[in-house]
Design a protein around this motif. Structure first.
Motif, PDB file in Angstrom:
ATOM      1  N   UNK A  19       0.927  -1.139   0.125  1.00  0.00           N
ATOM      2  CA  UNK A  19       0.298  -0.103  -0.337  1.00  0.00           C
ATOM      3  C   UNK A  19       0.634   1.328  -0.008  1.00  0.00           C
ATOM      4  N   UNK A  20       1.481   1.196   0.686  1.00  0.00           N
ATOM      5  CA  UNK A  20       2.922   1.963   0.712  1.00  0.00           C
ATOM      6  C   UNK A  20       3.456   2.737  -0.906  1.00  0.00           C
ATOM      7  N   UNK A  21       4.359   1.786  -1.214  1.00  0.00           N
ATOM      8  CA  UNK A  21       4.591   1.686  -2.594  1.00  0.00           C
ATOM      9  C   UNK A  21       3.418   2.107  -3.280  1.00  0.00           C
ATOM     10  N   UNK A  22       1.933   1.718  -3.663  1.00  0.00           N
ATOM     11  CA  UNK A  22       1.143   1.964  -4.558  1.00  0.00           C
ATOM     12  C   UNK A  22       1.717   3.868  -4.251  1.00  0.00           C
ATOM     13  N   UNK A  23       1.116   4.037  -2.780  1.00  0.00           N
ATOM     14  CA  UNK A  23       0.813   5.879  -2.457  1.00  0.00           C
ATOM     15  C   UNK A  23       1.830   6.810  -3.185  1.00  0.00           C
ATOM     16  N   UNK A  62      11.550   5.421  -8.973  1.00  0.00           N
ATOM     17  CA  UNK A  62      11.119   5.588  -8.413  1.00  0.00           C
ATOM     18  C   UNK A  62      10.738   3.752  -7.275  1.00  0.00           C
ATOM     19  N   UNK A  63      10.983   3.381  -7.309  1.00  0.00           N
ATOM     20  CA  UNK A  63      11.834   1.946  -6.592  1.00  0.00           C
ATOM     21  C   UNK A  63      12.994   2.187  -5.598  1.00  0.00           C
ATOM     22  N   UNK A  68      14.854   4.110  -0.068  1.00  0.00           N
ATOM     23  CA  UNK A  68      15.477   5.067   0.045  1.00  0.00           C
ATOM     24  C   UNK A  68      14.504   5.850   1.436  1.00  0.00           C
ATOM     25  N   UNK A  69      12.778   6.045   1.067  1.00  0.00           N
ATOM     26  CA  UNK A  69      12.324   7.005   2.018  1.00  0.00           C
ATOM     27  C   UNK A  69      12.180   5.213   3.289  1.00  0.00           C
TER      28      UNK A  69
END
Length: 309
Positions: A19-23, A62-63, A68-69
């Motif tokens: 979910x966080x990756x999609x966001x 983006x990946x 890193x985020x």
């Protein structure tokens, strides 16, 4: 129970990552210049754009940016805005107001909604039942911003019973009652109808008739047997609604000038600060996942037939 909780916690990890990756992908992959308007009416200098691109890893895939985020997030670092302000500090300032508002709204919808649902479910059809059905239908049909403006004008400007805005931080609990009612009015109508239908359905169940045939007092039949089994769908709705109340507080916070995360997300969208939007929504994802876990554990408390072995 312990093994079940551990298994559920492990299951939350891939859900959280997905979910966080999609966001993150949706926020940072949107077309447009993230530096538009950051330097006034003139375009930002190339040196500034290059420095900010390197600082925020905008040149990476983006990946890689997401990895890193997340590494920084695991250390409690939500990042910084383009102007150098800590997102964690902004969230820490705004979050208490929103969680207070959401808890007040949740308490109002639980107390009023469950009480009205129980009364109408036990009494059956009649004047009270029709009144509750019409009232809940009215609340469902009425947009939240209309309810907020009407209560603000009538109770604030006309009668002077409440303050029209809540500007203090942290906001006092008493000043959040009316905004909490506005925020939870729609969910309160759904809780009332859900409780009413669940009570009416379970009144005809075999275990209720058995309890009555055994001569148990009416209070025990309703309080122990009927309500506990009827509360499962209501608890499910209330548990998942906490995240919805926090995430959907943008309109209510705007009407009553509450400095919460809804207001923070709105300003982040206007200023194209994707790091603010990502940080707040990631926090809401964690609230959703934990509230669902708590609701699942409450099932075994409410219904003795449910066992997590």
């Amino acid at each position: 129970m312990g093994r079940y909780v551990l298994r559920r916690l492990l299951q939350l990890i891939p859900v959280f990552i997905g979910t966080t990756f999609l966001i993150y992908w949706l926020v940072w992959s949107l077309p447009g210049d993230p530096f538009a308007g950051k330097c006034g009416d003139r375009p930002c200098p190339e040196a500034f754009v290059a420095a900010m691109t390197a600082k925020f890893n905008l040149g990476d895939p983006v990946v890689v940016q997401y990895g890193k985020y997340m590494m920084n997030l695991l250390q409690g670092d939500f990042g910084i805005t383009f102007s150098g302000i800590s997102v964690g500090d902004r969230i820490a300032t705004a979050y208490p107001n929103t969680i207070r508002l959401a808890l007040v709204a949740l308490a109002i919808e639980a107390v009023i909604g469950i009480s009205a649902g129980i009364l109408t479910g036990l009494r059956g059809r009649g004047f009270l039942d029709n009144l509750v059905l019409v009232t809940t239908l009215f609340l469902i049909s009425l947009p939240v911003f209309v309810t907020g403006f009407v209560l603000q004008i009538v109770l604030g400007f006309e009668l002077g019973w409440i303050k029209t805005t809540v500007s203090e931080s942290p906001a006092p609990w008493g000043q959040l009652i009316v905004p909490g009612f506005v925020l939870g009015s729609l969910s309160m109508a759904y809780v009332t109808r859900l409780t009413r239908s669940s009570i009416a359905e379970n009144r005809r169940s075999d275990y209720v008739r058995t309890a009555v045939a055994k001569g148990l007092p009416q209070s025990r039949v309703v309080g122990v047997h009927l309500l506990r089994n009827s509360a499962i769908p209501v608890i499910t709705f209330l548990g998942t609604d906490l995240g919805s109340l926090m995430g959907g507080a943008i309109i209510t916070e705007g009407i009553f000038n509450i400095k919460g995360i809804g207001n923070l997300v709105y300003r982040g969208i206007l200023s194209k600060e994707g790091v603010i939007v990502t940080g707040v929504v990631t926090l809401l994802v964690m609230v959703y996942l934990l509230s669902n876990l708590i609701v699942d554990m409450l099932y075994a408390v409410l219904d003795p037939r449910i066992r997590y072995d």
